[in-house]
Write an enzyme that holds these catalytic residues in place. Structure first.
Site, PDB file in Angstrom:
ATOM      1  N   LYS A  12      -2.192 -13.052 -53.865  1.00  0.00           N
ATOM      2  CA  LYS A  12      -2.327 -14.517 -53.905  1.00  0.00           C
ATOM      3  C   LYS A  12      -2.734 -14.988 -55.293  1.00  0.00           C
ATOM      4  O   LYS A  12      -2.265 -16.008 -55.780  1.00  0.00           O
ATOM      5  CB  LYS A  12      -3.355 -14.989 -52.858  1.00  0.00           C
ATOM      6  CG  LYS A  12      -2.836 -14.919 -51.418  1.00  0.00           C
ATOM      7  CD  LYS A  12      -2.249 -16.246 -50.976  1.00  0.00           C
ATOM      8  CE  LYS A  12      -1.321 -16.156 -49.780  1.00  0.00           C
ATOM      9  NZ  LYS A  12      -1.966 -15.920 -48.511  1.00  0.00           N
ATOM     10  N   LYS A  50       7.409  -8.266 -47.866  1.00  0.00           N
ATOM     11  CA  LYS A  50       7.265  -8.689 -46.474  1.00  0.00           C
ATOM     12  C   LYS A  50       7.771 -10.123 -46.315  1.00  0.00           C
ATOM     13  O   LYS A  50       7.721 -10.909 -47.277  1.00  0.00           O
ATOM     14  CB  LYS A  50       5.811  -8.569 -46.018  1.00  0.00           C
ATOM     15  CG  LYS A  50       4.904  -9.604 -46.608  1.00  0.00           C
ATOM     16  CD  LYS A  50       3.548  -9.677 -45.913  1.00  0.00           C
ATOM     17  CE  LYS A  50       2.795 -10.860 -46.495  1.00  0.00           C
ATOM     18  NZ  LYS A  50       1.398 -10.924 -46.336  1.00  0.00           N
ATOM     19  N   LYS A  91       6.353 -17.103 -46.211  1.00  0.00           N
ATOM     20  CA  LYS A  91       6.831 -18.441 -46.543  1.00  0.00           C
ATOM     21  C   LYS A  91       6.958 -18.649 -48.044  1.00  0.00           C
ATOM     22  O   LYS A  91       7.673 -19.530 -48.505  1.00  0.00           O
ATOM     23  CB  LYS A  91       5.825 -19.464 -46.009  1.00  0.00           C
ATOM     24  CG  LYS A  91       6.391 -20.356 -44.958  1.00  0.00           C
ATOM     25  CD  LYS A  91       5.451 -21.482 -44.666  1.00  0.00           C
ATOM     26  CE  LYS A  91       5.582 -22.610 -45.652  1.00  0.00           C
ATOM     27  NZ  LYS A  91       4.732 -23.744 -45.335  1.00  0.00           N
TER      28      LYS A  91
HETATM   29  P1  TYM Z   1      -1.315 -15.382 -41.265  1.00  0.00           P
HETATM   30  O1  TYM Z   1      -1.236 -16.779 -40.801  1.00  0.00           O
HETATM   31  O2  TYM Z   1      -0.946 -15.090 -42.658  1.00  0.00           O
HETATM   32  O3  TYM Z   1      -0.424 -14.433 -40.359  1.00  0.00           O
HETATM   33  C1  TYM Z   1      -0.519 -14.489 -38.951  1.00  0.00           C
HETATM   34  C2  TYM Z   1      -0.137 -13.140 -38.373  1.00  0.00           C
HETATM   35  O4  TYM Z   1       1.219 -12.827 -38.716  1.00  0.00           O
HETATM   36  C3  TYM Z   1       1.281 -11.516 -39.256  1.00  0.00           C
HETATM   37  N1  TYM Z   1       2.381 -11.441 -40.218  1.00  0.00           N
HETATM   38  C4  TYM Z   1       3.386 -10.570 -40.161  1.00  0.00           C
HETATM   39  N2  TYM Z   1       3.675  -9.599 -39.282  1.00  0.00           N
HETATM   40  C5  TYM Z   1       4.816  -8.885 -39.490  1.00  0.00           C
HETATM   41  N3  TYM Z   1       5.652  -9.101 -40.530  1.00  0.00           N
HETATM   42  C6  TYM Z   1       5.410 -10.073 -41.435  1.00  0.00           C
HETATM   43  N4  TYM Z   1       6.242 -10.284 -42.446  1.00  0.00           N
HETATM   44  C7  TYM Z   1       4.232 -10.858 -41.268  1.00  0.00           C
HETATM   45  N5  TYM Z   1       3.691 -11.889 -41.956  1.00  0.00           N
HETATM   46  C8  TYM Z   1       2.566 -12.233 -41.302  1.00  0.00           C
HETATM   47  C9  TYM Z   1      -0.073 -11.296 -39.906  1.00  0.00           C
HETATM   48  O5  TYM Z   1      -0.354  -9.929 -40.046  1.00  0.00           O
HETATM   49  C10 TYM Z   1      -0.990 -12.002 -38.931  1.00  0.00           C
HETATM   50  O6  TYM Z   1      -1.366 -11.140 -37.876  1.00  0.00           O
HETATM   51  N6  TYM Z   1      -5.834 -13.577 -42.327  1.00  0.00           N
HETATM   52  C11 TYM Z   1      -4.997 -13.863 -41.155  1.00  0.00           C
HETATM   53  C12 TYM Z   1      -5.561 -14.997 -40.326  1.00  0.00           C
HETATM   54  C13 TYM Z   1      -6.928 -14.756 -39.790  1.00  0.00           C
HETATM   55  C14 TYM Z   1      -7.304 -13.834 -38.792  1.00  0.00           C
HETATM   56  C15 TYM Z   1      -8.697 -14.008 -38.590  1.00  0.00           C
HETATM   57  C16 TYM Z   1      -6.602 -12.901 -38.055  1.00  0.00           C
HETATM   58  C17 TYM Z   1      -8.071 -15.419 -40.174  1.00  0.00           C
HETATM   59  N7  TYM Z   1      -9.129 -14.976 -39.429  1.00  0.00           N
HETATM   60  C18 TYM Z   1      -9.406 -13.240 -37.656  1.00  0.00           C
HETATM   61  C19 TYM Z   1      -7.301 -12.117 -37.127  1.00  0.00           C
HETATM   62  C20 TYM Z   1      -8.690 -12.307 -36.926  1.00  0.00           C
HETATM   63  C21 TYM Z   1      -3.613 -14.201 -41.690  1.00  0.00           C
HETATM   64  O7  TYM Z   1      -3.314 -13.905 -42.788  1.00  0.00           O
HETATM   65  O8  TYM Z   1      -2.780 -14.884 -40.892  1.00  0.00           O
END
Ligand code: TYM
Length: 334
Positions: free
Chosen positions: A119, A201, A204
Site C-alpha cells: 500500500k 492478486k 480493485k
Molecule cells: P478486504 O476488504 O481487502 O478483503 C476482504 C476479503 O477478501 C479476501 N480477498 C481475496 N481472496 C482471494 N483472492 C483475492 N484476490 C482476494 N482479494 C481479497 C481477503 O483476504 C479478505 O478475506 N484486512 C481485511 C479486513 C479486516 C478483517 C478484520 C478481516 C479488517 N478487520 C478482522 C478479518 C478479521 C481486508 O483486507 O479485507
C-alpha cells in the site's frame, strides 16, 4: 447466537471500497455464507469502515458506500438469521482496544507487513500512520470477540498471525484474556489472480479490466473474460506455477460451476482458450444472477437493512464492552 460460550466464534470482515470483486467472494464471502450454516459456529461479520479510511476515500459519499457494502454482503449470501452483521465504527471499543494494543506492538513488525509495504508503494504520497497501524486495528477487531476462527483469503494470513502474536504478548504481560485465533484459508480460491496480470492478486487497484465485480453487467463480464490474459500455448491445463493465467480461469470456473478441475481440463482439452472463456463467462453470469436479483430486492427494503444493522450493533456491543472491561481491569485503567 453471539455470546453462547459453547460455540466457536467465527469472525471476519470486509472493507467498504465501493466494489466487491469475485476475489473477495471466492476467497472470503462464499465461505462465510457456508460457515454460518454450521451449528457449532457463532458467526460474526462486519464492514470495516475505519480500515477503509487509510486509503484515499470520498467522505461525502462514505455513508452510501458503507451501506452498499452491507447490501452486497447480504445479497452475496449472509443471512442475518444465521449470523451477526455490524459496522465497525459503530462499536467504539475497536478504536479503544487498538490504542492499548498499539502500546505493546513493536514498530518494526508493522513496517515488515506485506500489505503495508504494498500500500505504501501504491500511495507514495499518502503514507499515513493508519496504514502502518492497520494490522493493530485488525487485531483489536478479532480479539474483542474472543475469536476462534478467521475465514479470510491468503493475503490476510499474515495479519491473523500478527494477531496471534499480539494476543500472546498481551496475555503474558497482563494476564490471560485473549484467545489465539486461527486463520481459515480456503484450499482453492484463497488467492484469485488479476485477469490482466496473473502474477498479481485480483484487486480493485489494478484497473477495472483486471477484476470482475460481483454486480458487473453480463456484457462487462463477457468482455473482461474475453480479453483476460492467457498464454502462448493452447493447452487447457491446471498448472499454477507454469500456466498462472489459465489456472486462474480454471479455478474460477471450478468454484462457480462446482465442477472438478480434472473434468474442466478434460472438457477443453485440445480446444483452445476461446471455448473455455466463452463458457466461463456464462458460468459466472448464471451464478451471479440470483445475487443481483437479491440485491435489487434489498435495495427496495431499507428498513429491513437498517433493522439488521441495529440488531448486529446491539449484539456486537455487548461482547465488545465485556471484553473491554476485562482489558481495562488487567491493564490498570480501572
Ligand atoms: P478486504 O476488504 O481487502 O478483503 C476482504 C476479503 O477478501 C479476501 N480477498 C481475496 N481472496 C482471494 N483472492 C483475492 N484476490 C482476494 N482479494 C481479497 C481477503 O483476504 C479478505 O478475506 N484486512 C481485511 C479486513 C479486516 C478483517 C478484520 C478481516 C479488517 N478487520 C478482522 C478479518 C478479521 C481486508 O483486507 O479485507
Amino acid at each position: 447466537m453471539a455470546g453462547d460460550n459453547s460455540k466457536k466464534i467465527v469472525f471476519s470482515g470486509i472493507q467498504p471500497t465501493g466494489t466487491i470483486h469475485i476475489g473477495n467472494y471466492l476467497g472470503a464471502i462464499k465461505n462465510w455464507a457456508e460457515l454460518q450454516n454450521n451449528p457449532d459456529y457463532d458467526c460474526i461479520f462486519f464492514v470495516v469502515d475505519l480500515h477503509a479510511m487509510t486509503v484515499p476515500y470520498d467522505a461525502l459519499h462514505f455513508q452510501t458506500t458503507i451501506h452498499n457494502a452491507v447490501l452486497d454482503n447480504l445479497a452475496a449470501g449472509l443471512d442475518p438469521k444465521k449470523c451477526t452483521i455490524f459496522i465497525q465504527s459503530q462499536i467504539k471499543e475497536h478504536s479503544e482496544l487498538t490504542w492499548i494494543l498499539n502500546t505493546i506492538t513493536p514498530l518494526g513488525e508493522l513496517q515488515r507487513m506485506t500489505q503495508f509495504k504494498e500500500k505504501a508503494e501504491e500511495q507514495k504520497n499518502e503514507i499515513n500512520a493508519g496504514l502502518l497501524t492497520y494490522p493493530v486495528l485488525q487485531a483489536a477487531d478479532i480479539l474483542l470477540y474472543k475469536t476462534d476462527f478467521v475465514p479470510v483469503g491468503k493475503d490476510q494470513e499474515q495479519h491473523v498471525e500478527f494477531t496471534r502474536t499480539l494476543a500472546r504478548k498481551f496475555n503474558s504481560k497482563f494476564g490471560e484474556i485473549f484467545k489465539e485465533p486461527a486463520a481459515l484459508i480456503p484450499r482453492v480460491g484463497a488467492k484469485i489472480m488479476s485477469l490482466t496480470d496473473p502474477s498479481k492478486k485480483m484487486s480493485k487497484s489494478h484497473g477495472a479490466e483486471s477484476y470482475i465485480a460481483l454486480f458487473d453487467s453480463d456484457e462487462a463480464i463477457r468482455r473482461k473474460i474475453k480479453i483476460a490474459v492467457t498464454d502462448s500455448e493452447k493447452e487447457t491445463r491446471y498448472d499454477p506455477k507454469n500456466k498462472p493465467a489459465i489456472s486462474n480461469l480454471i479455478t474460477i470456473y471450478h468454484l462457480f460451476a462446482d465442477q472438478p478441475i480434472k473434468e474442466i481440463e478434460k472438457r477443453y482439452a485440445g480446444k483452445g482458450y476461446a471455448d473455455l472463456k466463452k463458457d466461463l463467462a456464462e458460468v459466472i453470469i448464471d451464478y451471479l444472477k440470483p445475487l443481483r436479483q437479491k440485491r435489487e430486492k434489498l435495495e427496495k427494503n431499507p428498513d429491513y437493512v437498517k433493522n439488521v444493522l441495529e440488531q448486529g450493533r446491539q449484539k456486537a456491543q455487548k461482547i465488545a464492552a465485556a471484553t473491554m472491561l476485562e482489558v481495562k481491569k488487567k491493564t490498570g485503567l480501572i
